[in-house]
Design an enzyme around this catalytic site. Structure first.
Site, PDB file in Angstrom:
ATOM      1  N   HIS A 217       0.880  -1.262  -0.228  1.00 31.40           N
ATOM      2  CA  HIS A 217       0.025   0.386   0.030  1.00 31.40           C
ATOM      3  C   HIS A 217       0.403   1.414  -0.227  1.00 31.40           C
ATOM      4  O   HIS A 217       0.729   2.527   0.354  1.00 31.40           O
ATOM      5  CB  HIS A 217      -1.103   0.007   1.260  1.00 31.40           C
ATOM      6  CG  HIS A 217      -1.788  -0.939   0.968  1.00 31.40           C
ATOM      7  ND1 HIS A 217      -1.952  -2.513   1.694  1.00 31.40           N
ATOM      8  CD2 HIS A 217      -3.438  -1.308   0.433  1.00 31.40           C
ATOM      9  CE1 HIS A 217      -2.999  -3.324   1.834  1.00 31.40           C
ATOM     10  NE2 HIS A 217      -3.942  -2.305   1.409  1.00 31.40           N
ATOM     11  N   GLY A 400      -5.680  11.164   4.252  1.00 29.70           N
ATOM     12  CA  GLY A 400      -6.267  12.652   3.375  1.00 29.70           C
ATOM     13  C   GLY A 400      -7.384  12.761   2.136  1.00 29.70           C
ATOM     14  O   GLY A 400      -8.172  12.149   2.373  1.00 29.70           O
ATOM     15  N   ILE A 401      -6.894  11.386   1.481  1.00 27.80           N
ATOM     16  CA  ILE A 401      -7.544  10.612   0.186  1.00 27.80           C
ATOM     17  C   ILE A 401      -8.743  10.452   1.055  1.00 27.80           C
ATOM     18  O   ILE A 401      -9.949  10.031   0.558  1.00 27.80           O
ATOM     19  CB  ILE A 401      -6.656   9.755  -0.255  1.00 27.80           C
ATOM     20  CG1 ILE A 401      -5.467  10.245  -1.351  1.00 27.80           C
ATOM     21  CG2 ILE A 401      -7.620   8.890  -1.469  1.00 27.80           C
ATOM     22  CD1 ILE A 401      -4.610   9.515  -2.159  1.00 27.80           C
ATOM     23  N   THR A 442      -9.665   0.975   7.535  1.00 30.80           N
ATOM     24  CA  THR A 442     -10.228   1.267   9.214  1.00 30.80           C
ATOM     25  C   THR A 442     -10.172   2.622   9.826  1.00 30.80           C
ATOM     26  O   THR A 442     -11.846   2.544   9.898  1.00 30.80           O
ATOM     27  CB  THR A 442      -8.149   1.468   9.717  1.00 30.80           C
ATOM     28  OG1 THR A 442      -7.681   0.389   9.885  1.00 30.80           O
ATOM     29  CG2 THR A 442      -8.967   1.053  11.596  1.00 30.80           C
ATOM     30  N   GLY A 484     -11.551  -1.105  16.849  1.00 29.94           N
ATOM     31  CA  GLY A 484     -10.955  -0.640  16.584  1.00 29.94           C
ATOM     32  C   GLY A 484      -9.650  -1.243  17.317  1.00 29.94           C
ATOM     33  O   GLY A 484      -8.604  -2.001  17.151  1.00 29.94           O
ATOM     34  N   GLY A 556      -5.197  10.029  11.999  1.00 28.40           N
ATOM     35  CA  GLY A 556      -6.110  10.218  13.035  1.00 28.40           C
ATOM     36  C   GLY A 556      -6.678  11.193  13.291  1.00 28.40           C
ATOM     37  O   GLY A 556      -7.758  11.391  13.657  1.00 28.40           O
TER      38      GLY A 556
END
Length: 578
Positions: A217, A400-401, A442, A484, A556
């Protein structure tokens, strides 16, 4: 870089649409992803795989006879939502239950786990398996924390062949677990990947250097070394993978193994063959017999220049499953028995054009909530690049995306709900589902929990009080921690959400009106977000690069603090009842 795209936000959807159009005899599109276009025997276990876009042929390209029954397809580098996984599983299932298989990433674990619970609750037995083949992402003592990379194919193939042979769900799951336990992968890269619409890669490798142990990723490697020759690269890959034998394999000599030399996106096939020439020699020298080796692009990362080696140490049970025939768009082996095409049921579209009844007071509150979601979306738009830069320090740079996708989807869904006359609860529930679907990952799952919890507290029947808003935030805080698994100190959004909730509850109990109480709590959130710079991450994709994140706040946590500060001005007396 990725050169051909339209709107980057629509890239994954448009790619899936084109993929289905190119392979109508093997796959058909359903909400959330794709399933086989051919009929499956009634009662057969459905193996549903999935993950984010950007890894083709994983995951949609592995759907077909002898391989996966369906694939849930998330946005670029983001897991599909639980809702998407559930929809694909329902479309693929024929009465034998479902095995949900995916790479072991936090977002996938959350969403596929939620989907399994929902499916089981509605009478469809479901199991989950996260593939953990990437040696570089955790030590052998913490193998359960490892990422899933090209070993996905071996595990998916074994499970699907077992299902095709009529094995029941528990057996299919056991076989998938066995294949996973006996699979190891290791990779190197010479450059990072660039997402559609971006003007720079998620990470870079210095000229003349090679990243070792990178993630698919865009996570940077665990280390660097000089660029090797093809033979030297093969020697590094083989020596590393042979250096950790799974339980039950005492020595390489005399073993049979499924072997995959995987290109990560822009290494040419001829280069892969040059490397595999030496890989084959080294394995033979070690006494390992390669069974049906695969050389090519099987789990990619857009335009990443890299290569990985996977070995699955076969058993008498696993070998025939690895060599069994399969016919998927991107993976074909042997000859499968022809199957009839499914005639799709052209019924239900998922568009929701009605809402539950709501009072005028709740509709008024819903308009205030809609205004808050608009401010939230605008705040994310302004700070998306900054959030990506923070996330790229030790993670994959896509926070951000993902936040932009999620907040935009939530706002658009809320606009539709408000137009239909929704109350505050329904509006937030529609926004929550849209955020999780559009963002995935997430953060998509957790923001879905946040919006849904607040909506439940507000209801559809009365004008919400400040205390009810605080109660909703408290429920959101508890839900995020439960789902989470993070706690304060793990360097996640929880480090902001918990103190924000405590401060909001204390202020409302002291009799402060919502706007004042929210302002007090927002200051606590900002201070808590700044403090995460001094923490080491203990969860998520940043964990393997923990030391790199020191001095940088958690993305986050930072985005949550920005949001609660920005929406403060929206809370006027509409939401208060003294």
């Amino acid at each position: 870089m990725t050169r051909l795209s339209n709107d980057p936000a629509a890239f994954a959807d448009e790619a899936l649409e084109g993929f289905v159009a190119a392979h109508p005899r093997r796959v058909r599109q359903v909400p959330g992803g794709v399933v086989r276009a051919t009929r499956t025997a009634p009662g057969q276990v459905a193996v549903v795989v999935g993950g984010g876009s950007g890894h083709y042929p994983a995951f949609s390209g592995l759907v077909g006879q002898g391989l996966a029954h369906g694939a849930a397809v998330g946005n670029v580098f983001a897991s599909p939502s639980a809702h998407q996984v559930r929809q694909v599983a329902r479309a693929a299932e024929t009465g034998g239950g479902v095995l949900l298989a995916y790479g072991n990433y936090a977002g996938d674990v959350l969403h596929f786990g939620q989907a399994a619970e929902l499916l089981t609750a509605e009478g469809i037995p479901a199991r989950t398996l996260g593939v953990t083949d990437d040696m570089s992402s955790a030590s052998p003592d913490e193998a359960h924390k490892r990422r899933g990379v090209a070993g996905d194919l071996v595990v998916f193939k074994a499970a699907a062949a077992a299902a095709e042979a009529g094995q029941p769900l528990d057996q299919v799951t056991r076989i998938a677990e066995l294949a996973n336990a006996r699979t190891r992968s290791f990779g190197v890269a010479f450059s990072g990947c660039t997402l559609p619409g971006a003007d720079h890669p998620l990470f870079t490798v210095p000229e003349g250097r090679m990243a070792v142990g990178l993630g698919i990723h865009g996570e940077p490697g665990m280390g660097e070394r000089p660029v090797p020759t093809a033979d030297e690269a093969a020697e590094l890959l083989v020596s590393t993978v042979l250096g950790e034998l799974p339980e039950g394999v005492e020595a390489p000599r005399g073993q049979r193994a499924a072997v995959i030399l995987n290109g990560l996106g822009s290494v040419k096939y001829e280069e892969l063959f040059v490397v595999y020439r030496r890989v084959a020699q080294l394995l033979a020298d070690a006494g390992v017999e390669a069974v049906d080796p695969e050389v090519g692009e099987l789990v990619t990362s857009f335009d990443m220049a890299g290569v990985s080696l996977t070995l699955c140490w076969l058993t008498d049970e696993l070998e025939p499953l690895w060599t069994a025939p399969a016919d998927a768009p991107a993976y074909r082996k042997g000859t499968v028995d022809p199957a009839d095409l499914v005639v799709p049921d052209p019924s239900a579209e998922t568009a929701e054009d009605t809402v539950p009844p709501a009072t005028d007071e709740s509709r008024e509150a819903a308009r205030t909530v809609l205004a808050a979601l608009r401010v939230l979306k605008d705040t994310v738009d302004v700070h998306a690049d900054e959030l990506g830069r923070i996330d790229a320090v030790a993670g994959d740079g896509d926070h951000g995306i993902g936040m932009r996708r999620g907040s935009t989807g939530a706002y658009e869904a809320a606009v539709r709900a408000e137009t239909l006359g929704a109350g505050a609860e329904t509006l937030l529930q529609r926004a929550a589902d849209a955020w999780a679907d559009r963002a995935g990952g997430t953060s998509g799952a957790l923001w879905g929990v946040i919006l849904r919890a607040v909506g439940t507290a507000l209801g559809d029947t009365a004008r919400p009080t400040a205390a009810e808003v605080a109660s909703g935030v408290a429920q959101a805080s508890a839900g995020v921690r439960e789902l989470g698994g993070a706690e304060v100190g793990d360097k996640t959004m929880v480090d902001v959400l918990v103190p924000f909730s405590y401060a909001l509850t204390a202020a409302t109990r002291a009799g402060q009106p919502l706007a004042t109480a929210w302002d007090t709590a927002a200051h606590s959130a900002s201070a808590a977000a700044e403090a995460t710079a001094d923490l080491l991450p203990r969860m998520g994709r940043a964990r393997p690069h923990a030391e790199k994140s020191l001095g940088t706040p958690d993305a986050g946590a930072h985005s949550l603090a920005l949001i609660v500060r920005a929406v403060h001005g929206v809370f006027v007396p509409t939401l208060e009842n003294h």
